[in-house]
Design a protein around this motif. Structure first.
Motif, PDB file in Angstrom:
ATOM      1  N   THR A 193       0.822  -1.204   0.000  1.00 37.18           N
ATOM      2  CA  THR A 193       0.000   0.000   0.000  1.00 37.18           C
ATOM      3  C   THR A 193       0.859   1.258   0.000  1.00 37.18           C
ATOM      4  O   THR A 193       0.619   2.186  -0.780  1.00 37.18           O
ATOM      5  CB  THR A 193      -0.930   0.009   1.229  1.00 37.18           C
ATOM      6  OG1 THR A 193      -1.749  -1.160   1.216  1.00 37.18           O
ATOM      7  CG2 THR A 193      -1.809   1.246   1.241  1.00 37.18           C
ATOM      8  N   CYS A 194       1.863   1.302   0.864  1.00 32.41           N
ATOM      9  CA  CYS A 194       2.681   2.508   1.028  1.00 32.41           C
ATOM     10  C   CYS A 194       3.836   2.580   0.044  1.00 32.41           C
ATOM     11  O   CYS A 194       4.260   3.678  -0.333  1.00 32.41           O
ATOM     12  CB  CYS A 194       3.219   2.595   2.460  1.00 32.41           C
ATOM     13  SG  CYS A 194       1.938   2.704   3.721  1.00 32.41           S
ATOM     14  N   THR A 195       4.376   1.423  -0.350  1.00 30.99           N
ATOM     15  CA  THR A 195       5.555   1.418  -1.237  1.00 30.99           C
ATOM     16  C   THR A 195       5.359   0.405  -2.371  1.00 30.99           C
ATOM     17  O   THR A 195       6.077  -0.597  -2.432  1.00 30.99           O
ATOM     18  CB  THR A 195       6.825   1.089  -0.431  1.00 30.99           C
ATOM     19  OG1 THR A 195       6.598  -0.134   0.308  1.00 30.99           O
ATOM     20  CG2 THR A 195       7.166   2.199   0.525  1.00 30.99           C
ATOM     21  N   GLU A 224       9.350   7.391  -1.422  1.00 30.05           N
ATOM     22  CA  GLU A 224       8.065   6.827  -1.848  1.00 30.05           C
ATOM     23  C   GLU A 224       7.116   6.677  -0.669  1.00 30.05           C
ATOM     24  O   GLU A 224       5.923   6.987  -0.775  1.00 30.05           O
ATOM     25  CB  GLU A 224       8.301   5.479  -2.527  1.00 30.05           C
ATOM     26  CG  GLU A 224       7.021   4.844  -3.063  1.00 30.05           C
ATOM     27  CD  GLU A 224       7.253   3.435  -3.597  1.00 30.05           C
ATOM     28  OE1 GLU A 224       6.322   2.881  -4.213  1.00 30.05           O
ATOM     29  OE2 GLU A 224       8.363   2.894  -3.378  1.00 30.05           O
ATOM     30  N   TYR A 225       7.656   6.221   0.468  1.00 27.98           N
ATOM     31  CA  TYR A 225       6.796   6.082   1.646  1.00 27.98           C
ATOM     32  C   TYR A 225       6.264   7.442   2.096  1.00 27.98           C
ATOM     33  O   TYR A 225       5.087   7.576   2.446  1.00 27.98           O
ATOM     34  CB  TYR A 225       7.578   5.427   2.787  1.00 27.98           C
ATOM     35  CG  TYR A 225       6.756   5.344   4.066  1.00 27.98           C
ATOM     36  CD1 TYR A 225       5.895   4.280   4.288  1.00 27.98           C
ATOM     37  CD2 TYR A 225       6.827   6.347   5.035  1.00 27.98           C
ATOM     38  CE1 TYR A 225       5.126   4.219   5.435  1.00 27.98           C
ATOM     39  CE2 TYR A 225       6.061   6.290   6.176  1.00 27.98           C
ATOM     40  CZ  TYR A 225       5.213   5.223   6.376  1.00 27.98           C
ATOM     41  OH  TYR A 225       4.446   5.166   7.506  1.00 27.98           O
ATOM     42  N   ASN A 234       3.324   8.543  -0.221  1.00 28.57           N
ATOM     43  CA  ASN A 234       2.099   7.739  -0.157  1.00 28.57           C
ATOM     44  C   ASN A 234       1.493   7.687   1.237  1.00 28.57           C
ATOM     45  O   ASN A 234       0.270   7.564   1.378  1.00 28.57           O
ATOM     46  CB  ASN A 234       2.386   6.311  -0.632  1.00 28.57           C
ATOM     47  CG  ASN A 234       2.752   6.259  -2.099  1.00 28.57           C
ATOM     48  OD1 ASN A 234       2.310   7.098  -2.882  1.00 28.57           O
ATOM     49  ND2 ASN A 234       3.564   5.291  -2.477  1.00 28.57           N
ATOM     50  N   SER A 283      -1.258  10.304   2.488  1.00 26.90           N
ATOM     51  CA  SER A 283      -2.633  10.181   2.009  1.00 26.90           C
ATOM     52  C   SER A 283      -3.465   9.237   2.862  1.00 26.90           C
ATOM     53  O   SER A 283      -4.687   9.207   2.725  1.00 26.90           O
ATOM     54  CB  SER A 283      -2.628   9.683   0.553  1.00 26.90           C
ATOM     55  OG  SER A 283      -2.046   8.391   0.476  1.00 26.90           O
ATOM     56  N   CYS A 317      -1.129   2.459   8.019  1.00 27.42           N
ATOM     57  CA  CYS A 317      -1.937   2.563   6.801  1.00 27.42           C
ATOM     58  C   CYS A 317      -3.143   1.638   6.827  1.00 27.42           C
ATOM     59  O   CYS A 317      -3.951   1.643   5.888  1.00 27.42           O
ATOM     60  CB  CYS A 317      -1.083   2.240   5.575  1.00 27.42           C
ATOM     61  SG  CYS A 317      -0.354   0.588   5.589  1.00 27.42           S
TER      62      CYS A 317
END
Length: 801
Positions: free
Chosen positions: A53-55, A386-387, A390, A393, A614
């Motif tokens: 989901t995060c990366t 990237e983490y 993302n 959000s 997340c």
């Protein structure tokens, strides 16, 4: 059957006297263990994938299925083949030759670059009103920067590094049976370092003081260079700090934690920032421990570890380096080698002489006690940049535990708010407070995320499985022949849940080796049938087994939460001692199950759950329910005319679902929420279910029983009192109850601290500052005995007797 007959024949040959403790402890069978082949030929899962989901880009690009088949290597097994030379003399000097061949990068002129750093120059120019020319540092200020830098780090000493590597290799071979590392995990890290060209930051769990020496040695031996290790200054004496700095150690200057408006603190923080920036630019790998040591009473997440991680996050955000690759790391031992008898005593700083004596004691016991196995786990690297993009959000509104749970505990309402719990027990240090509030939140949630990845990739050791069986299934004793089957069953259940195990080999040898490691807490007795009876020793032995069994809890945590939630749902309907068939008659609605699971999730500490930031609580509730169905404890009860539970066809989204973030959708979320009100389940009537249900409930019983006894103690405790004083009061109460009722697994200082902090978040206890430290007193709401009993009843509904 052959294994059971062999067991009985061997025990009859050893001793014919009944009820006499055996001498198995000195058999030395641990040397027969194989540590590379899969256990019993079962599939061994490859663990440690990063969060999709995060990366998602890191999840896809830094992994290839072929690396799953590379197998394990024993890092401390150095032979002639590991050197460039051959011959009989090489076989005797292979450790020394190996240490000479290791590549050590040349020392760079880092101190001068740090002094010339723009941030340091700006701070110095503000401290000197009429300073020298531009780019020049006055003598006094330069000495101050050099003093701070000398406290922080020192130039590497190649000769000392090679000498230390040789000595450490010999020491590790004397103390440990093996130090295993998956070659596929190592290949992932090498691939990330070479393909991305970015600095590596290893974020590790912390089980022992030896971790700070063992992990750098393991990674150094695999060609990753000399690691810079962020040590805790409180654990080392000045002499030991000086040695560790020559070997790559980093120590945060005490001035860095001064107030934000302190001139000394501002300069120290600027120097630390410059040092981290220089380290990342030069692509030197950095090791940070995110966990506190097991002996430290307090939060699981390390405030110092979050501080170092915050420095890395800030360096990436200001553009010093474009990105950094974060690598979750975990290390597990059969038994922690440096654990004292009472690991929860205050840890004194370790000095050179103390460390030398500890090494001599370990070498002296070599050959007299079984050696332990170690596993080092490297999870999949992922991009920090990237983490950061993302993860923001996925942030939503959160409420305190008092807002979420107190009205329900007191019976003032029945609806659980559909928001997340905000609970953070780790205090923020000066360096972290200097960040913006949004960045502080990012660092805290990143720490939880990485620690979750490290824990879920950790292998379960044989001592954790044995301690769990003896504590929660066979506390009154079990025959060895039966224990062999139970050990095999729990190992397979662990593997089926996607967790790896840190052992393999012949089942009987493995069980005997594990029992020999636990000989201080387990007794072996002969019985008339010729079998062996394994009995846990009462008292502190059960407390120690409870600490070991906590390593297995993450594998069964979802099912344990679900089982306790079902127990709470049935508490008001069926007597706890009632037969299983009577409990299976009751219909459990999906909404009621969701509510009970949410209540228990809010009650349990975040340090125990380690949920990914997340992941919403609603998604976790659905995961818990799915796990209960998959393991066979719950079966769907289909009513005539209703849509079958197995029908997963997509239907229209209800208005209640539309507001949820995109990360909250699962396969089952497409069902209409209103239809869940008519979905019911029953407890399965299979013969294995009652025992398995009871086993799952008991996994959380030490914590829940400690919470319930803390609620009972509210009207007996002497308040107001300092937090330390009230913790001592509660611990004495738990120990007294343990002597009376036999619940020694609850008499743990960390459980007492968790209970007090949870009650503080719940609004049961209130805290005010004082010169002697934080003072605790009962809140006006819980001064009445009636509300105290409501709290205790709320907790006890989840406990299965």
């Amino acid at each position: 059957m052959d294994t059971m007959l062999e067991a009985r024949l061997q025990t009859q040959q050893r001793n014919t006297q009944n009820t006499q403790e055996t001498s198995l402890w000195s058999s030395g069978f641990g040397m027969k263990l194989e540590t590379v082949t899969p256990f019993l030929g079962k599939y061994r899962p490859f663990v440690g994938r990063c969060c999709q989901t995060c990366t998602p880009k890191s999840w896809e690009s830094l992994f290839h299925r072929s690396i799953m088949d590379l197998g394990f290597c024993n890092v401390i097994l150095v032979k002639e083949e590991n050197t460039r030379f051959r011959g009989w003399l090489v076989r005797r000097l292979c450790y020394f030759l190996w240490s000479l061949e290791q590549h050590i990068p040349p020392c760079q002129d880092a101190p001068q670059k740090i002094i010339e750093n723009t941030g340091v120059q700006n701070v110095i120019s503000g401290r000197v009103p009429s300073g020298a020319g531009e780019g020049q540092v006055p003598g006094l200020e330069k000495k101050e920067v050099q003093r701070i830098l000398g406290h922080l780090q020192a130039p590497l000493c190649p000769f000392l590094l090679r000498l230390f590597s040789w000595a450490l290799l010999r020491f590790l071979n004397c103390v440990f049976l093996n130090v295993q590392l998956h070659k596929g995990q190592m290949k992932m890290v090498h691939k990330a370092a070479q393909a991305q060209g970015l600095p590596l930051v290893f974020l590790s769990t912390h089980k022992s003081l030896l971790d700070g020496i063992l992990l750098p040695f393991v990674l150094f031996s695999q060609g990753l260079g000399v690691l810079r290790v962020a040590w805790d200054p409180r654990t080392c004496s000045p002499a030991l700090r000086a040695l560790l700095k020559k070997l790559g150690g980093l120590f945060l200057p005490p001035e860095a934690n001064l107030t934000l408006d302190s001139s000394e603190g501002v300069l120290a923080r600027a120097v630390v920032h410059a040092a981290i920036e220089q380290l990342l630019v030069s692509r030197q790998p950095l090791l940070i421990f995110l966990e506190e040591l097991p002996g430290a009473q307090g939060p699981r997440l390390s405030a110092l570890g979050q501080t170092w991680l915050g420095l890395v996050v800030q360096a990436v955000q200001v553009g010093v380096v474009p990105d950094a690759m974060l690598v979750p790391v975990a290390i597990t031992y059969d038994l922690v080698p440096d654990a004292p008898c009472d690991v929860y005593q205050a840890l004194a700083p370790l000095g050179l002489w103390t460390g030398a004596l500890a090494v001599l004691r370990s070498l002296r016991s070599w050959g007299h006690s079984p050696r332990v196995c170690v596993r080092v786990h490297l999870a999949q690297p992922f991009s920090l940049q990237e983490y950061t993009i993302n993860a923001r959000s996925c942030w939503g509104s959160r409420q305190t535990l008092e807002q979420l749970l107190q009205p329900i505990v007191l019976g003032q309402c029945t609806v659980v708010p559909d928001t997340e719990k905000e609970q953070d027990w780790t205090p923020a240090t000066g360096l972290l407070l200097a960040l913006k509030e949004e960045d502080q939140l990012l660092v805290r949630r990143l720490s939880h995320h990485v620690l979750n990845a490290s824990v879920t990739s950790s292998a379960v050791m044989s001592t954790a499985i044995m301690a769990t069986l003896l504590l929660f299934k066979h506390q009154k004793g079990v025959f060895l022949s039966q224990l062999l089957g139970e050990f095999s069953w729990l190992t397979e259940e662990t593997l089926l849940r996607g967790f790896d195990v840190g052992f393999s080999g012949q089942l009987r040898c493995l069980v005997q080796h594990t029992l020999s490691l636990l000989q201080a807490h387990v007794a072996l007795l002969h019985v008339q049938q010729g079998d062996l009876l394994v009995v846990p020793r009462l008292g502190p032995g059960l407390t120690h087994l409870a600490r070991l069994s906590a390593e297995l809890l993450p594998a069964f945590l979802s099912e344990a939460v679900g089982a306790c939630a079902v127990r709470g749902l049935l508490a008001g309907r069926v007597p706890p001692e009632g037969p299983w068939e009577l409990q299976g008659i009751e219909l459990l609605s999906q909404n009621e199950l969701y509510r009970q699971i949410l209540l228990l999730l809010h009650l349990l500490p975040q340090d125990l759950l380690l949920l990914q930031p997340c992941q919403s609580s609603y998604c976790y509730c659905q995961e818990v329910l799915d796990r209960l169905i998959q393991c066979g404890l719950l079966v769907a009860e289909e009513t005539p005319g209703s849509r079958p539970a197995c029908d997963t066809g997509r239907q229209r989204l209800s208005a209640k679902l539309l507001w949820k973030p995109s990360g909250d959708f699962t396969d089952s979320d497409s069902d209409d929420f209103e239809e869940a009100e008519g979905r019911y389940f029953r407890l399965s009537q299979q013969s294995r279910c009652p025992d398995f249900f009871l086993f799952l409930c008991r996994l959380l019983s030490p914590l829940l029983k400690a919470f319930a006894q803390a609620a009972t103690f509210l009207h007996q405790g002497q308040l107001p009192d300092t937090e330390l004083g009230y913790t001592e009061q509660l611990l004495q109460f738990l120990q007294a109850n343990a002597q009376e009722e036999g619940f020694f697994e609850c008499a743990d200082p960390n459980l007492a601290v968790s209970a007090i902090w949870t009650f503080r978040d719940l609004g049961v206890l209130q805290q005010t500052p004082s010169p002697a430290g934080p003072m605790l007193y009962l809140s006006p709401t819980f001064t009445s005995r009636e509300n105290q009993e409501k709290l205790e009843q709320f907790i006890r509904q989840f406990i299965c007797s």
